[in-house]
Design an enzyme around this catalytic site. Structure first.
Site, PDB file in Angstrom:
ATOM      1  N   PRO A 315       0.800  -1.235   0.000  1.00  0.00           N
ATOM      2  CA  PRO A 315       0.000   0.000   0.000  1.00  0.00           C
ATOM      3  C   PRO A 315       0.832   1.284   0.000  1.00  0.00           C
ATOM      4  O   PRO A 315       0.828   2.052   0.968  1.00  0.00           O
ATOM      5  CB  PRO A 315      -0.815  -0.139   1.289  1.00  0.00           C
ATOM      6  CG  PRO A 315       0.071  -0.917   2.198  1.00  0.00           C
ATOM      7  CD  PRO A 315       0.805  -1.894   1.312  1.00  0.00           C
ATOM      8  N   CYS A 316       1.519   1.544  -1.114  1.00  0.00           N
ATOM      9  CA  CYS A 316       2.307   2.774  -1.194  1.00  0.00           C
ATOM     10  C   CYS A 316       1.403   4.005  -1.208  1.00  0.00           C
ATOM     11  O   CYS A 316       1.888   5.132  -0.995  1.00  0.00           O
ATOM     12  CB  CYS A 316       3.218   2.751  -2.409  1.00  0.00           C
ATOM     13  SG  CYS A 316       2.381   2.480  -3.979  1.00  0.00           S
ATOM     14  N   HIS A 317       0.104   3.801  -1.447  1.00  0.00           N
ATOM     15  CA  HIS A 317      -0.820   4.934  -1.392  1.00  0.00           C
ATOM     16  C   HIS A 317      -0.997   5.448   0.035  1.00  0.00           C
ATOM     17  O   HIS A 317      -1.546   6.541   0.232  1.00  0.00           O
ATOM     18  CB  HIS A 317      -2.184   4.537  -1.975  1.00  0.00           C
ATOM     19  CG  HIS A 317      -2.831   3.384  -1.280  1.00  0.00           C
ATOM     20  ND1 HIS A 317      -2.552   2.069  -1.590  1.00  0.00           N
ATOM     21  CD2 HIS A 317      -3.740   3.342  -0.261  1.00  0.00           C
ATOM     22  CE1 HIS A 317      -3.271   1.275  -0.814  1.00  0.00           C
ATOM     23  NE2 HIS A 317      -3.992   2.011   0.001  1.00  0.00           N
TER      24      HIS A 317
END
Length: 350
Positions: A315-317
C-alpha cells in the site's frame, strides 16, 4: 483544439448540467464503468473522482473506454456519414473492416478517412481495429483463453492478436509466449482496469492499466523471467479478483493472495514496512525510514516506494507528505484519495 480547455471542475459542472454545448468537443470517460459519454448524456452522473475528460473520442478509446449505448458519443452530432458507419461499428464491434467493405457500401475510402479524422481524430479503419482489440481484451478479463479472446476480436492468428495487445501494453510481440508460466490478464476494479501478472503460485505484478510506468515494469519483469510472459489466467488471478472485490466492498483488511517480490533486500524491506501500515492510517517517508532504523535514508525509501509493482497489495498509497499532503502516486492522485477514503471508512474503530 481551437479553444482553451476548461478545468476538470468546470467540465464536471457541465456534465452535471447536461450541457449540450460541449457535445463533440469534450467527452467524459467513467473509470467505474469503463464507458465514455457525451457531457449531455442523460444517464446517472458519476462521482467526480471517477471522471476523465478527453478532447476526442479517439483519446477515450485509447484510454480503454467503450462508447455509451445510451448517448452514443460516436454518433450524436456527427456528419451523417460518420454517424452511419459508427452505428454499424457499434452494432458489430468485432467485425473486421477493410477499404473494400466501404467501397461495397458505395463510399469513397478517402472521404471516409478524412471525415472520421476530422470529427473523431482517428480514421474509421483505425477505430474499427481499436474496437476489435477492446472486445478481445475484455474477453481475456472475463477469463476466456487467448484463442477465444482472439476469435472474439476477429483476429486470424494468435500472433496478430498478441501483437495488437503487445502494442497496447508497450511490449514487443516476442515477449509473450504460449508456454510462459507468468500470465498477464486484465482485472476490473471500481477505479479502472488493472493488469495482473501471476503464475500458479504467486502474484508478481498488479498495476492500473493507464500507469505510465507499466510498459517499463512489464519489460523488466519479462527480462528477468526465463520463461517470459504470456496471456491468460491462473488460479492466482482468481484469488486476486476475489481479494479486490472484497477490498473495494470494505470486507477485506489484509490481502490473502500470495505475492512474489522483485527487488533488492533494502527495497523489499521497505515494501514489508509499507504492508505493516494499518488500514486507515498513513506514514511519511521520514517516518518509514525511522521505523526501519535508517533515518537518513529518506530518499532511498522514496525510491523503493516508487518501484512498487504490486499496487494496493503493497500500500504505497498510504504514504503522504510530512505536511499531510497527498504527494505523488503512480496510479494518480484521484485514485490515492479514493483509496485512502475507502480505507478510512472500512478500517475498524480503535
Amino acid at each position: 483544439m481551437l479553444f482553451s480547455r476548461p478545468s476538470d471542475t468546470a467540465l464536471y459542472s457541465a456534465l452535471l448540467n447536461r450541457d449540450s454545448a460541449w457535445d463533440g468537443r469534450m467527452f467524459v470517460g467513467v473509470t467505474s464503468t469503463g464507458i465514455f459519454c457525451r457531457l449531455s448524456c442523460p444517464a446517472r452522473k458519476p462521482k467526480a473522482d471517477n471522471c476523465r475528460f478527453h478532447e476526442t473520442a479517439a483519446e477515450c478509446l485509447d484510454a480503454g473506454f467503450r462508447p455509451c449505448k445510451r448517448c452514443k458519443p460516436l454518433e450524436h452530432g456527427m456528419e451523417p456519414l460518420v454517424a452511419d458507419l459508427s452505428a454499424k461499428l457499434n452494432a458489430d464491434p468485432g467485425r473486421r473492416w477493410r477499404e473494400d467493405d466501404l467501397t461495397a457500401l458505395g463510399l469513397d475510402p478517402s472521404t471516409v478517412r478524412r471525415a472520421f479524422k476530422r470529427q473523431l481524430g482517428v480514421t474509421f479503419l483505425e477505430l474499427a481495429r481499436l474496437r476489435r482489440l477492446q472486445e478481445g481484451f475484455a474477453a481475456l478479463g472475463g477469463g476466456e483463453r487467448v484463442i477465444e479472446a482472439q476469435l472474439t476480436a476477429n483476429y486470424d492468428s494468435a500472433s496478430g492478436f498478441r501483437s495488437a495487445v503487445s502494442k497496447l501494453l508497450g511490449l514487443a510481440p516476442g515477449a509473450f509466449r504460449d508456454d510462459a508460466l507468468l500470465r498477464c490478464a486484465p482485472v476490473s476494479t471500481p477505479l479502472g482496469p488493472m493488469i495482473a501478472v501471476a503464475d500458479d503460485h504467486a502474484l508478481h505484478l498488479l498495476e492500473f492499466m493507464d500507469r505510465k510506468a507499466l510498459p517499463t515494469e512489464l519489460k523488466r519483469l519479462s527480462e528477468r523471467t526465463p520463461g517470459g510472459l504470456g496471456f491468460g489466467r491462473t488460479k492466482t488471478h482468481a484469488m486476486v479478483a476475489n481479494d479486490l472485490e472484497d477490498y473495494f466492498n470494505g470486507r477485506l483488511r489484509e490481502f490473502q493472495v500470495p505475492v512474489k517480490f522483485h527487488g533488492s533486500p533494502f527495497t523489499q524491506a521497505v515494501w514489508r514496512e509499507l504492508q505493516a501500515i494499518p488500514m486507515g492510517q498513513t506514514r511519511s517517508y521520514s517516518q518509514l525510514a525511522a521505523q526501519m532504523g535508517r533515518p537518513s535514508a529518506v530518499r532511498a525509501v522514496a525510491r523503493a516506494n516508487g518501484d512498487n509493482q504490486l499496487a494496493l497489495i503493497i500500500p504505497c498509497h498510504r504514504v503522504i507528505g510530512a505536511d499531510g499532503s497527498l504527494t505523488g502516486y503512480g496510479g494518480g492522485l484521484h485514485r490515492k484519495r479514493a483509496l485512502l477514503d475507502l480505507e478510512r471508512q472500512a478500517a475498524p474503530l480503535p
